[in-house]
Design an enzyme around this catalytic site. Structure first.
Site, mmCIF file in Angstrom:
data_model
loop_
_atom_site.group_PDB
_atom_site.id
_atom_site.type_symbol
_atom_site.label_atom_id
_atom_site.label_comp_id
_atom_site.label_asym_id
_atom_site.label_seq_id
_atom_site.Cartn_x
_atom_site.Cartn_y
_atom_site.Cartn_z
ATOM 1 N N HIS A 130 -3.681 15.464 -5.128
ATOM 2 C CA HIS A 130 -3.524 15.061 -3.731
ATOM 3 C C HIS A 130 -4.623 14.084 -3.341
ATOM 4 C CE1 HIS A 130 -3.378 16.226 0.756
ATOM 5 N NE2 HIS A 130 -2.505 15.269 0.502
ATOM 6 N N ASP A 156 0.284 -7.149 -9.130
ATOM 7 C CA ASP A 156 0.886 -8.336 -9.715
ATOM 8 C C ASP A 156 0.045 -8.784 -10.908
ATOM 9 O OD1 ASP A 156 -1.320 -9.847 -8.683
ATOM 10 O OD2 ASP A 156 -0.188 -10.440 -6.913
ATOM 11 N N HIS A 168 -6.483 -9.041 2.141
ATOM 12 C CA HIS A 168 -6.467 -8.992 0.681
ATOM 13 C C HIS A 168 -7.858 -8.732 0.092
ATOM 14 C CE1 HIS A 168 -4.848 -9.591 -3.288
ATOM 15 N NE2 HIS A 168 -5.665 -10.592 -3.536
#
Length: 139
Positions: free
Chosen positions: A20, A28, A106
């Protein structure tokens, strides 16, 4: 030999060992993976295997409670974003839960990688085709 599900031994082992709140990243082909973070490299050539194919295979065996995406995905790759959102919604229906969704820049996304149990690298070449999946529990 397994009859169904993940046939890739490192991936099957990784999923079985998640607890958990552990995180797993589907990445990518270009996401920089920090040294020391375990990597399952599935990339064969550009586009193969694709991000969504790998997401589908992993999410079929994984309890997910939250997904974290780069906020840039929506603008840079709106079709992929829509397809991923549809899959996340399907997981909510399948598991009868509401998944948390977090969007971060990002650069902040990349800072989450060192704490991941592993990064699964795909051959995907679509910008920002990355997701951090936080493991849930089936109860």
């Amino acid at each position: 030999m397994k009859r169904q599900g993940l046939l890739n031994a490192p991936l099957a082992k990784l999923i079985a060992e998640l607890g958990h709140t552990d995180t797993l990243v589907i990445a990518d082909a270009g996401l920089p993976i920090p040294p020391g973070v375990p990597r399952v490299d599935l990339a064969l050539r550009p586009g193969l295997p694709g991000f969504l194919e790998v997401f589908d295979a992993l999410s079929g065996e994984l309890c997910v409670e939250e997904a974290t995406l780069a906020s840039e995905m929506l603008e840079a790759s709106p079709d992929l974003h829509a397809q991923l959102e549809a899959r996340l919604a399907a997981l909510e229906v399948r598991d009868g839960v509401t998944l948390g969704r977090t969007r971060v820049a990002h650069e902040d996304f990349k800072r989450l990688l060192p704490s991941a149990r592993a990064v699964v690298r795909t051959g995907e070449c679509t910008p920002f085709a990355n997701v951090v999946l936080r493991s849930g529990v089936p109860f």
